[in-house]
Write a protein that holds these residues in place. Structure first.
Motif, PDB file in Angstrom:
ATOM      1  N   ILE A 125      31.441  23.753  44.055  1.00 37.16           N
ATOM      2  CA  ILE A 125      32.013  24.784  43.194  1.00 37.16           C
ATOM      3  C   ILE A 125      31.300  24.677  41.843  1.00 37.16           C
ATOM      4  O   ILE A 125      30.536  23.728  41.621  1.00 37.16           O
ATOM      5  CB  ILE A 125      33.540  24.629  43.005  1.00 37.16           C
ATOM      6  CG1 ILE A 125      33.878  23.231  42.452  1.00 37.16           C
ATOM      7  CG2 ILE A 125      34.271  24.901  44.321  1.00 37.16           C
ATOM      8  CD1 ILE A 125      35.346  23.051  42.091  1.00 37.16           C
ATOM      9  N   HIS A 148      25.238  28.997  40.235  1.00 43.79           N
ATOM     10  CA  HIS A 148      25.462  29.498  41.591  1.00 43.79           C
ATOM     11  C   HIS A 148      24.124  29.675  42.317  1.00 43.79           C
ATOM     12  O   HIS A 148      23.947  29.238  43.458  1.00 43.79           O
ATOM     13  CB  HIS A 148      26.155  30.871  41.556  1.00 43.79           C
ATOM     14  CG  HIS A 148      27.603  30.859  41.194  1.00 43.79           C
ATOM     15  ND1 HIS A 148      28.031  30.950  39.890  1.00 43.79           N
ATOM     16  CD2 HIS A 148      28.732  30.809  41.956  1.00 43.79           C
ATOM     17  CE1 HIS A 148      29.350  30.959  39.862  1.00 43.79           C
ATOM     18  NE2 HIS A 148      29.809  30.869  41.102  1.00 43.79           N
ATOM     19  N   VAL A 158      28.072  27.437  47.789  1.00 41.17           N
ATOM     20  CA  VAL A 158      28.980  27.442  46.643  1.00 41.17           C
ATOM     21  C   VAL A 158      30.235  28.225  47.026  1.00 41.17           C
ATOM     22  O   VAL A 158      30.141  29.354  47.513  1.00 41.17           O
ATOM     23  CB  VAL A 158      28.313  28.074  45.408  1.00 41.17           C
ATOM     24  CG1 VAL A 158      29.252  27.995  44.205  1.00 41.17           C
ATOM     25  CG2 VAL A 158      26.994  27.387  45.094  1.00 41.17           C
ATOM     26  N   TYR A 159      31.375  27.623  46.785  1.00 40.03           N
ATOM     27  CA  TYR A 159      32.651  28.228  47.146  1.00 40.03           C
ATOM     28  C   TYR A 159      33.230  28.933  45.930  1.00 40.03           C
ATOM     29  O   TYR A 159      33.649  28.302  44.969  1.00 40.03           O
ATOM     30  CB  TYR A 159      33.619  27.159  47.652  1.00 40.03           C
ATOM     31  CG  TYR A 159      33.250  26.612  49.018  1.00 40.03           C
ATOM     32  CD1 TYR A 159      34.087  26.804  50.105  1.00 40.03           C
ATOM     33  CD2 TYR A 159      32.058  25.925  49.210  1.00 40.03           C
ATOM     34  CE1 TYR A 159      33.748  26.308  51.361  1.00 40.03           C
ATOM     35  CE2 TYR A 159      31.702  25.430  50.448  1.00 40.03           C
ATOM     36  CZ  TYR A 159      32.554  25.626  51.524  1.00 40.03           C
ATOM     37  OH  TYR A 159      32.209  25.145  52.760  1.00 40.03           O
ATOM     38  N   SER A 160      33.230  30.258  45.992  1.00 41.49           N
ATOM     39  CA  SER A 160      33.775  31.085  44.915  1.00 41.49           C
ATOM     40  C   SER A 160      34.936  31.886  45.498  1.00 41.49           C
ATOM     41  O   SER A 160      34.740  32.973  46.024  1.00 41.49           O
ATOM     42  CB  SER A 160      32.684  32.014  44.362  1.00 41.49           C
ATOM     43  OG  SER A 160      33.200  32.849  43.356  1.00 41.49           O
ATOM     44  N   GLY A 177      37.533  26.524  48.043  1.00 39.59           N
ATOM     45  CA  GLY A 177      37.078  26.356  46.666  1.00 39.59           C
ATOM     46  C   GLY A 177      37.368  27.578  45.831  1.00 39.59           C
ATOM     47  O   GLY A 177      37.055  28.703  46.237  1.00 39.59           O
ATOM     48  N   GLU A 179      37.035  29.831  42.210  1.00 40.63           N
ATOM     49  CA  GLU A 179      36.134  30.051  41.087  1.00 40.63           C
ATOM     50  C   GLU A 179      36.767  29.479  39.825  1.00 40.63           C
ATOM     51  O   GLU A 179      37.968  29.168  39.779  1.00 40.63           O
ATOM     52  CB  GLU A 179      35.837  31.550  40.956  1.00 40.63           C
ATOM     53  CG  GLU A 179      34.689  31.900  40.039  1.00 40.63           C
ATOM     54  CD  GLU A 179      33.437  31.084  40.306  1.00 40.63           C
ATOM     55  OE1 GLU A 179      33.230  30.091  39.574  1.00 40.63           O
ATOM     56  OE2 GLU A 179      32.690  31.417  41.239  1.00 40.63           O
ATOM     57  N   ASP A 180      35.969  29.341  38.790  1.00 45.72           N
ATOM     58  CA  ASP A 180      36.426  28.611  37.609  1.00 45.72           C
ATOM     59  C   ASP A 180      37.572  29.309  36.884  1.00 45.72           C
ATOM     60  O   ASP A 180      37.608  30.534  36.755  1.00 45.72           O
ATOM     61  CB  ASP A 180      35.266  28.402  36.634  1.00 45.72           C
ATOM     62  CG  ASP A 180      35.649  27.434  35.548  1.00 45.72           C
ATOM     63  OD1 ASP A 180      35.817  26.240  35.857  1.00 45.72           O
ATOM     64  OD2 ASP A 180      35.818  27.871  34.400  1.00 45.72           O
ATOM     65  N   ASP A 199      39.494  32.606  39.071  1.00 46.27           N
ATOM     66  CA  ASP A 199      40.045  31.946  40.245  1.00 46.27           C
ATOM     67  C   ASP A 199      41.069  32.840  40.946  1.00 46.27           C
ATOM     68  O   ASP A 199      41.810  33.573  40.315  1.00 46.27           O
ATOM     69  CB  ASP A 199      40.719  30.634  39.837  1.00 46.27           C
ATOM     70  CG  ASP A 199      41.743  30.825  38.720  1.00 46.27           C
ATOM     71  OD1 ASP A 199      41.368  31.368  37.661  1.00 46.27           O
ATOM     72  OD2 ASP A 199      42.920  30.466  38.917  1.00 46.27           O
ATOM     73  N   THR A 204      42.106  32.902  48.232  1.00 43.80           N
ATOM     74  CA  THR A 204      41.317  31.859  48.881  1.00 43.80           C
ATOM     75  C   THR A 204      42.078  31.261  50.058  1.00 43.80           C
ATOM     76  O   THR A 204      41.537  31.100  51.160  1.00 43.80           O
ATOM     77  CB  THR A 204      40.957  30.756  47.870  1.00 43.80           C
ATOM     78  OG1 THR A 204      40.223  31.335  46.784  1.00 43.80           O
ATOM     79  CG2 THR A 204      40.121  29.670  48.517  1.00 43.80           C
ATOM     80  N   HIS A 219      37.703  23.105  39.800  1.00 42.50           N
ATOM     81  CA  HIS A 219      37.084  22.336  38.716  1.00 42.50           C
ATOM     82  C   HIS A 219      38.120  21.794  37.742  1.00 42.50           C
ATOM     83  O   HIS A 219      38.152  20.601  37.447  1.00 42.50           O
ATOM     84  CB  HIS A 219      36.057  23.193  37.968  1.00 42.50           C
ATOM     85  CG  HIS A 219      35.397  22.464  36.839  1.00 42.50           C
ATOM     86  ND1 HIS A 219      34.571  21.385  37.034  1.00 42.50           N
ATOM     87  CD2 HIS A 219      35.472  22.645  35.489  1.00 42.50           C
ATOM     88  CE1 HIS A 219      34.156  20.924  35.857  1.00 42.50           C
ATOM     89  NE2 HIS A 219      34.687  21.668  34.904  1.00 42.50           N
TER      90      HIS A 219
END
Length: 300
Positions: A125, A148, A158-160, A177, A179-180, A199, A204, A219
């Motif tokens: 992530i 990314h 990458v897990y978004s 995962g 997103e931020d 996020d 998800t 994160h």
């Protein structure tokens, strides 16, 4: 009363002590030490018979002289030796401090991370600094960021806001995962009044379509109060364990919950989170009492 000789002796020893502490905090703990934090647990909802070793790396903050390409390479080599079934990267690959002699290009640090190997792969992530240092992503209010892209270019998924089902020895589990949570920074330039996250926890987890256990990558640990019991384990970074920690106290904690999720294995209402102390430095290039660490988690 202390005499002149006594005062000078005390003053001199104090200066030497401060210089020694400063040298340790700036020159040794951030750039030389590397510890292994180990956890062993069987979280709720975990499938009997499924044994999984996770190696987690967080908060590299690549820059010179604190986190050079050579330093990243040595950390990755050590991580590969730990026998992980899966390696997860928890975000913040770019520098988090202005006290640097140079920046490590994203293509360079990504190339070093490409050396990571595990039977079930390397999964990532991104973090807030990966977003904050990408002016193009900040301007458009959307990704992908250069972090990314750099990870994807070397074959690291990458897990978004995405979940994927993995399997070991015939037992399935989900890796999710988000997103931020601080992705879009408050900015007059971009006409943004508040820092905004990208996020989507519910979206998800909606991708999980069976009863296999879920491991969540997020994160920032501040998401944890909203994580449902369906998730067996949450893994986070971001806090650096406080980065400076003396007798259990840290002067600065980058969490709206203060010390609640600053470091380690925390259990609330039978829900589990492990927060890594991270590897690099943010704000100031100093570490005291929280050495850079690789996290090893044995589940089952």
């Amino acid at each position: 009363m202390i005499g002149r000789r006594g005062f000078l002796k005390f003053f001199g020893s104090s200066i030497v002590g401060l210089m020694t502490l400063g040298g340790y905090a700036f020159g040794y703990e951030p750039v030389v030490r590397l510890s292994i934090a180990r956890y062993q647990l069987t979280p709720p909802g975990w499938t009997p018979g499924l044994k999984l070793r996770i190696v987690a790396l967080a908060d590299f903050h690549a820059c010179t002289p604190w986190m050079t390409a050579d330093r990243i390479a040595s950390i990755c080599a050590r991580a590969n030796d730990l026998g992980g079934d899966i390696i997860v990267l928890l975000g913040d690959y770019t520098s988090g401090t202005d006290f640097v002699t140079g920046h490590v290009d994203h293509r360079v640090w990504a190339a070093e991370l490409a050396a990571l190997k595990a039977p079930l792969g390397v999964h990532a992530i991104v973090g807030n600094h990966d977003w904050w240092h990408d002016a193009t992503a900040q301007k458009r209010g959307a990704g992908p960021t250069f972090s990314h892209k750099a990870l994807a270019d070397v074959g690291i998924p990458v897990y978004s806001n995405r979940s994927a089902r993995l399997e070991k020895d015939g037992y399935g589990f989900w890796l999710a995962g988000v997103e931020d949570q601080l992705a879009l920074r408050r900015s007059v330039r971009w006409k943004r009044q508040f820092t905004t996250g990208l996020d989507d926890l519910s979206g998800t987890l909606a991708q999980v379509n069976d009863v296999a256990p879920v491991i969540l990558l997020a994160h920032e640990p501040d998401i944890f109060p909203t994580v449902p019991s369906r998730v067996s384990l949450t893994l986070s970074g971001h806090t650096h364990g406080g980065q400076v920690r003396v007798f259990g106290w840290s002067p600065y904690l980058p969490s709206r919950y203060g010390d609640r999720y600053v470091y380690g294995h925390i259990v609330e209402e039978n829900r589990h989170i492990i927060v890594s102390g991270g590897l690099g430095c943010s704000v100031a290039p100093v570490r005291v009492g929280v050495p850079p660490e690789i996290v090893v988690i044995d589940l089952g």
